[in-house]
Design a protein around this motif. Sequence first.
Motif, mmCIF file in Angstrom:
data_model
loop_
_atom_site.group_PDB
_atom_site.id
_atom_site.type_symbol
_atom_site.label_atom_id
_atom_site.label_comp_id
_atom_site.label_asym_id
_atom_site.label_seq_id
_atom_site.Cartn_x
_atom_site.Cartn_y
_atom_site.Cartn_z
ATOM 1 N N VAL A 207 1.042 -1.129 0.194
ATOM 2 C CA VAL A 207 0.044 0.231 0.139
ATOM 3 C C VAL A 207 0.828 1.229 0.141
ATOM 4 O O VAL A 207 2.062 1.222 0.820
ATOM 5 N N ARG A 208 0.407 2.163 -0.804
ATOM 6 C CA ARG A 208 1.218 3.606 -0.637
ATOM 7 C C ARG A 208 0.081 4.649 -0.469
ATOM 8 O O ARG A 208 -1.097 4.371 -0.755
ATOM 9 N N VAL A 209 0.710 5.538 0.451
ATOM 10 C CA VAL A 209 -0.191 6.661 0.839
ATOM 11 C C VAL A 209 0.503 8.004 0.711
ATOM 12 O O VAL A 209 1.694 8.040 0.821
ATOM 13 N N ALA A 210 -0.286 8.962 -0.186
ATOM 14 C CA ALA A 210 0.045 10.207 -0.432
ATOM 15 C C ALA A 210 -0.882 10.899 0.400
ATOM 16 O O ALA A 210 -1.918 11.078 0.126
ATOM 17 N N LYS A 211 -0.446 11.662 1.568
ATOM 18 C CA LYS A 211 -1.407 12.250 2.550
ATOM 19 C C LYS A 211 -1.064 13.924 2.245
ATOM 20 O O LYS A 211 0.173 14.230 2.633
ATOM 21 N N ARG A 212 -1.888 14.347 2.014
ATOM 22 C CA ARG A 212 -1.646 16.019 1.924
ATOM 23 C C ARG A 212 -2.195 16.901 3.167
ATOM 24 O O ARG A 212 -1.224 17.635 3.507
ATOM 25 N N SER A 213 -3.084 16.250 3.834
ATOM 26 C CA SER A 213 -3.286 17.103 5.249
ATOM 27 C C SER A 213 -4.222 16.177 6.214
ATOM 28 O O SER A 213 -4.882 15.474 5.695
ATOM 29 N N ASP A 214 -4.321 16.505 7.259
ATOM 30 C CA ASP A 214 -5.373 15.862 8.279
ATOM 31 C C ASP A 214 -6.546 15.971 7.701
ATOM 32 O O ASP A 214 -7.417 15.216 8.076
ATOM 33 N N SER A 215 -7.002 17.127 7.225
ATOM 34 C CA SER A 215 -8.370 17.654 6.920
ATOM 35 C C SER A 215 -8.697 17.420 5.330
ATOM 36 O O SER A 215 -9.751 17.038 5.010
ATOM 37 N N ALA A 216 -7.752 16.728 4.471
ATOM 38 C CA ALA A 216 -7.974 16.411 3.181
ATOM 39 C C ALA A 216 -8.972 15.255 3.039
ATOM 40 O O ALA A 216 -8.635 14.373 3.778
ATOM 41 N N PRO A 217 -9.916 15.088 2.432
ATOM 42 C CA PRO A 217 -10.692 13.664 2.031
ATOM 43 C C PRO A 217 -9.845 12.779 1.628
ATOM 44 O O PRO A 217 -8.823 13.095 0.827
ATOM 45 N N TRP A 218 -10.020 11.385 1.650
ATOM 46 C CA TRP A 218 -9.435 10.392 1.303
ATOM 47 C C TRP A 218 -10.143 9.844 0.194
ATOM 48 O O TRP A 218 -11.390 9.660 0.044
ATOM 49 N N LEU A 219 -9.281 9.318 -0.703
ATOM 50 C CA LEU A 219 -9.661 8.350 -1.941
ATOM 51 C C LEU A 219 -8.843 7.233 -1.765
ATOM 52 O O LEU A 219 -7.914 7.237 -1.553
ATOM 53 N N VAL A 220 -9.423 6.021 -2.380
ATOM 54 C CA VAL A 220 -8.922 4.810 -2.344
ATOM 55 C C VAL A 220 -8.849 4.235 -4.022
ATOM 56 O O VAL A 220 -10.213 4.367 -4.339
ATOM 57 N N PHE A 221 -7.913 3.755 -4.523
ATOM 58 C CA PHE A 221 -7.931 3.433 -5.906
ATOM 59 C C PHE A 221 -7.572 1.748 -6.037
ATOM 60 O O PHE A 221 -6.874 1.500 -5.033
ATOM 61 N N VAL A 222 -8.267 1.241 -6.652
ATOM 62 C CA VAL A 222 -8.363 -0.242 -7.040
ATOM 63 C C VAL A 222 -7.955 -0.560 -8.400
ATOM 64 O O VAL A 222 -8.818 -0.254 -9.262
#
Length: 464
Positions: A207-222
């Motif tokens: 799994v790879r995570v690219a986090k912009r900020s604590d408040s940014a919404p999350w998207l998951v790609f399959v």
Amino acid sequence: MPRIPYQNPAAGTHAIGDAIRVRRGARGLTPLDQTLLNAPEIANGWNTLLGAVRTKNSLPDDVRELMILRVAARNSATFEWIHHAHVGEDAGLTAPQLTIIRDLHTPLPTPAAPAPLSAFQAAALRFADASTFSVNVPQARIDELKTYLQNDQQLLEATAVVATYNMVSRLLVTLDVGDMGDVSVPLPETTQEEHDVEVEEGVKINVRVAKRSDSAPWLVFVNSLMTNQKMWDGVLPRLSKKYNLITFDQRGHGKSSVPPKPCTLPILASDIAKILSALSIATPIHAVIGVSQGGATTLAFAHGHPDLFSRLIACDTQATSPAANAKAWDERIALARAQGMTPLADVTVPRWFPAGSEFIAGGRREAFVHDMVTGTEVEGFAAGAAALQGYDVLPGLAEKLQGKKVLLVAGERDGALPGVLKGLKETLEKDGVDVGFEVIPGAGHLPMIDGAQVWLDIVEKFLE
């Protein structure tokens, strides 16, 4: 992994190696230098040329590094990007400016409307992009850049910077210098991490995570069958400007484990839930996005885990597998087991992309998807393909999608699937689901690859 060995002669034993050390300073010989030293005279000429291009021209440092970084982004030269991003920052490039340089599927700023770049930077970026992508730079782009240059010497210097670093990137990528062939070019303005999440005993998902900020919404790609999470590389930079991103390799693909038993869609869907739990991601996430088998997995995710997401995007997939598919997948599995993945890639990639695509044989990016298919382990493919044999997620699906927003997307030239997904949209809509349907003109089975800009336009609007 690197395709030729590194050469690292001891200081004082190799005149050319020592000359390169002088230019490098405290860093010493880099993996690129050690690769070049397999041919000492080429290494010597390279050192002289790069020294002149980098340190003996009159271009502003920020403009020079901006052009180098655009070359790295265009050519997926991760090593080049990593080694020049900090140089660009030292020259004054900001994180938002690096994000613009990295994004290949948003129209470039113009000198008339350059923000967040300067007008000079915008002209230089457009010049570097045209030279790298098209080779023959339109006269209008040259004239645009000359507005900000002092003389013809600087036009030659700008041209040489782009040409030289295209040369550099091609050597880096071809020989996998730095062992970064599987590493995507970083996403500026995000914190990036890689995890191996154990979803059951002996099965780990990369799994790879690219986090912009604590408040940014999350998207998951399959991802789809026979690909890996790098298939999303083209669309992530633009989406990273607003969202936190999670990509992963489905079981048996990429860096994830080959499972000990065949997959089912409920198993693949449960992997998403386990990833979110293991990474302590707050739910419901903003959206889950999948394509092909990944699209079917997102529909199964809706069935089994409707409380974990707010929006769903399913691309180039279907809710029910046709009866004939079981036999077709058995034949493909038999072919792979008998002859390996290359013959399967040779017939699959032309089926996924329309004639004339840059992603099929003869196209400038023919290796991108083909190599993902050939890089998939045979038994990983076989286990994954089992999930596509005899599934049906349509019964009860509308009930699970109540209160959600759903988007179905198909490449215009993906056979019968545009009609199939249009029919699914109509079925779900009759049952009260908030669902839309969009077609990506000219695209095939993976429209986020061969129709990325239009796909992004549609997806971003849906995600707002």
